[in-house]
Design a protein around this motif. Structure first.
Motif, PDB file in Angstrom:
ATOM      1  N   THR A 154       1.082  -1.647   0.274  1.00 55.93           N
ATOM      2  CA  THR A 154       0.024  -0.207   0.216  1.00 55.93           C
ATOM      3  C   THR A 154       1.049   1.194  -0.013  1.00 55.93           C
ATOM      4  OG1 THR A 154      -2.014  -1.374   1.566  1.00 55.93           O
ATOM      5  CG2 THR A 154      -1.685   0.736   0.957  1.00 55.93           C
ATOM      6  N   ASP A 212      -6.156  -1.544  -4.914  1.00 55.26           N
ATOM      7  CA  ASP A 212      -4.808  -2.245  -3.538  1.00 55.26           C
ATOM      8  C   ASP A 212      -5.692  -3.840  -3.521  1.00 55.26           C
ATOM      9  OD1 ASP A 212      -3.308  -2.296  -1.386  1.00 55.26           O
ATOM     10  OD2 ASP A 212      -3.578  -1.042  -0.702  1.00 55.26           O
ATOM     11  N   ASP A 213      -4.770  -4.627  -3.083  1.00 51.98           N
ATOM     12  CA  ASP A 213      -5.403  -6.070  -2.513  1.00 51.98           C
ATOM     13  C   ASP A 213      -6.983  -6.657  -3.506  1.00 51.98           C
ATOM     14  OD1 ASP A 213      -3.905  -6.272   0.033  1.00 51.98           O
ATOM     15  OD2 ASP A 213      -4.463  -4.721   0.321  1.00 51.98           O
ATOM     16  N   ARG A 314       4.221  -3.664   9.869  1.00 54.25           N
ATOM     17  CA  ARG A 314       3.093  -2.987  10.360  1.00 54.25           C
ATOM     18  C   ARG A 314       3.322  -2.537  11.809  1.00 54.25           C
ATOM     19  NH1 ARG A 314      -1.110  -4.793   7.863  1.00 54.25           N
ATOM     20  NH2 ARG A 314      -0.675  -3.523   6.385  1.00 54.25           N
TER      21      ARG A 314
HETATM   22 MG    MG Z   1      -1.792  -3.046   2.035  1.00 55.24          MG
END
Ligand code: MG
Ligand code: ADP
Length: 451
Positions: A154, A212-213, A314
């Motif tokens: 992302t 995204d995704d 993350r």
């Molecule tokens: Mg992502």
């Protein structure tokens, strides 16, 4: 509006440390209020993350006490406000004639190439992303980036969008959306029973689609059909598309074959597994981005955090925010030590790993505990009493139980040279042959670290 926030601040001020208040709350204000949903402006990203992670419940509680109703609060940074003003998304009303789709599809300005740290694991993806950001044309269309979650997909999508906007086409219509946004929009759109043409039409003038995704589209036949039509239109019009996914195209089960075939027509790149050194670099970069001297955090601490959270960037972020929080609360000239870091990180959910997994830190803790020292004494420079012996034993145990290179052990022990580490380990090895007391100590320590 201002009054309400003043009251909130007053109450917050009585609940938390003065220095934390000054740093995190003194410069906040209500940027927007719609009924009981508030948008609060904060000076920067560190403040935003810290409030979200540590104080948002307090704020909500105080609001509901004051107003006797529940509030919803979002925090935005000055930069985000600037960006959204430019895009006229936050303040301006959508024009009435045209249907408005993807209202929240704006680029987050804080994710750029400048703050994307490159290492072996993500070099290929970063280079491909930078290439498509810098060049028009349709070479590598679509660019398909895949990896496990939390490894920067992302971030790269936003970086491409921000780069194009800043350096190439100022008024480009750039659309970032996750496949989930697309699904949601499609569902509510179908419910509204509008002409299917208009959702397609919305994409006609899109210059760059950051999607995204894409794996989320699997098994959603109708949505896929719509996406396929839009995708084809864009590709045929020579528009750039970048897709991300948690799998490579061939492994995308449940997605229509014709889509998968098209995804394979461009360039597919993978983000691999991050290594600890790159994670240390990422942490340093994050320090700098938050206007924060990396020296304020002990080098061992950065290394320790990187080691424990390198599986998911993350989580690394979350750990970093906790550290910054700690650092900001402590006096200007004080460095965050490894003991303090362990304490705050243990409060993170994933922090469990810190104590259970066998890693350098666990060995340090066990050895320190055995010799009634602190881990930072072990990794520090003191040379009195039993510290030196304990330090050598810790090095020995780390080397024998974990596959850690000497150089890294050296770094962990305050930047010692790998030859120093080697000679310490050899010394322990040699003494072990004759020293019964040492044999017992090592046996006991081995037992404890494997618990
Ligand atoms: Mg992502
Ligand atoms: P994904 O989309 O692959 O799940 P994200 O792009 O959301 O992962 O990354 C997770 C977090 O890690 C984000 O905060 C992101 O900024 C950060 N991050 C990921 N890769 C890097 C990198 N190479 N340099 C700096 N930060 C990174």
């Amino acid at each position: 509006m201002t009054r309400l926030w003043e009251k909130v601040l007053k109450k917050i001020n009585t609940r938390i440390d003065k220095s934390a208040y000054d740093y995190f709350f003194a410069d906040t204000y209500i940027y927007q209020q719609r009924g009981n949903s508030l948008v609060v402006a904060v000076p920067n990203l560190v403040v935003k993350n810290t409030i979200e992670n540590n104080y948002s419940d307090d704020v909500l509680e105080i609001l509901s006490e004051l107003e006797e109703q529940n509030f919803e609060v979002t925090y935005v940074t000055a930069e985000e406000i600037k960006a959204s003003k430019e895009e006229e998304k936050v303040v301006s009303k959508p024009s009435k004639s045209e249907p408005e789709f993807f209202k929240n599809a704006f680029l987050k300005p804080e994710f750029t190439f400048d703050n994307f740290v490159v290492g072996d694991f993500n070099k290929e993806a970063q280079q491909a992303a930078l290439y498509v950001a810098k060049n028009g044309g349709t070479l590598f269309n679509p660019l398909f980036i895949y990896s496990r979650s939390g490894l920067g997909k992302t971030h790269l999508l936003y970086a491409i969008g921000n780069y194009v906007k800043e350096n190439r086409i100022k008024d480009a219509k750039i659309l970032y959306m996750s496949a989930q946004d697309f699904v949601d929009e499609y569902v509510s759109y179908v419910r509204g029973e509008q002409e299917s043409k208009s959702l397609k039409a919305f994409f006609y003038d899109v210059d760059l689609l950051l999607f995204d995704d894409v794996q989320i589209l699997a098994e959603k036949v109708k949505t896929e059909e719509m996406f396929f039509a839009i995708y084809q239109n864009l590709i045929n019009a020579g528009k750039r598309i970048i897709l991300t996914s948690d799998k490579q195209p061939v492994d995308l089960k449940g997605l229509e074959e014709r889509l998968v075939t098209r995804f394979k027509q461009g360039l597919t790149v993978k983000i691999g597994e991050p290594d600890v050194d790159t994670c240390v670099e990422i942490l340093k970069q994050k320090c700098i981005n938050s206007g924060f001297k990396p020296e304020k955090i002990d080098a061992n601490v950065l290394y320790f955090v990187a080691e424990n959270y390198s599986k998911d960037l993350r989580e690394l972020d979350g750990a970093f925010n906790q550290l910054v929080f700690l650092a900001l609360k402590s006096p200007e000239d004080k460095t965050i030590t490894i003991d303090e870091a362990i304490k705050v990180l243990a409060t993170l959910k994933s922090g469990k790993k810190v104590s259970t997994q066998l890693n350098e830190q666990k060995i340090l803790n066990v050895v320190a505990d055995y010799y009634k020292l602190t881990p930072s004494q072990l990794t520090g420079k003191d040379r009195f009493g039993q510290i030196v012996l304990a330090r050598h034993i810790a090095m020995y145990l780390i080397r024998n139980n974990l596959d850690v290179p000497l150089k890294k052990i050296g770094q962990l022990f305050g930047g010692k040279d790998h030859t120093t580490v080697m000679s310490a380990i050899t010394k322990v090895d040699k003494e072990l042959k004759t020293d019964k007391q040492l044999q017992d100590a090592i046996a006991e320590l081995e037992k404890r670290i494997k618990k």
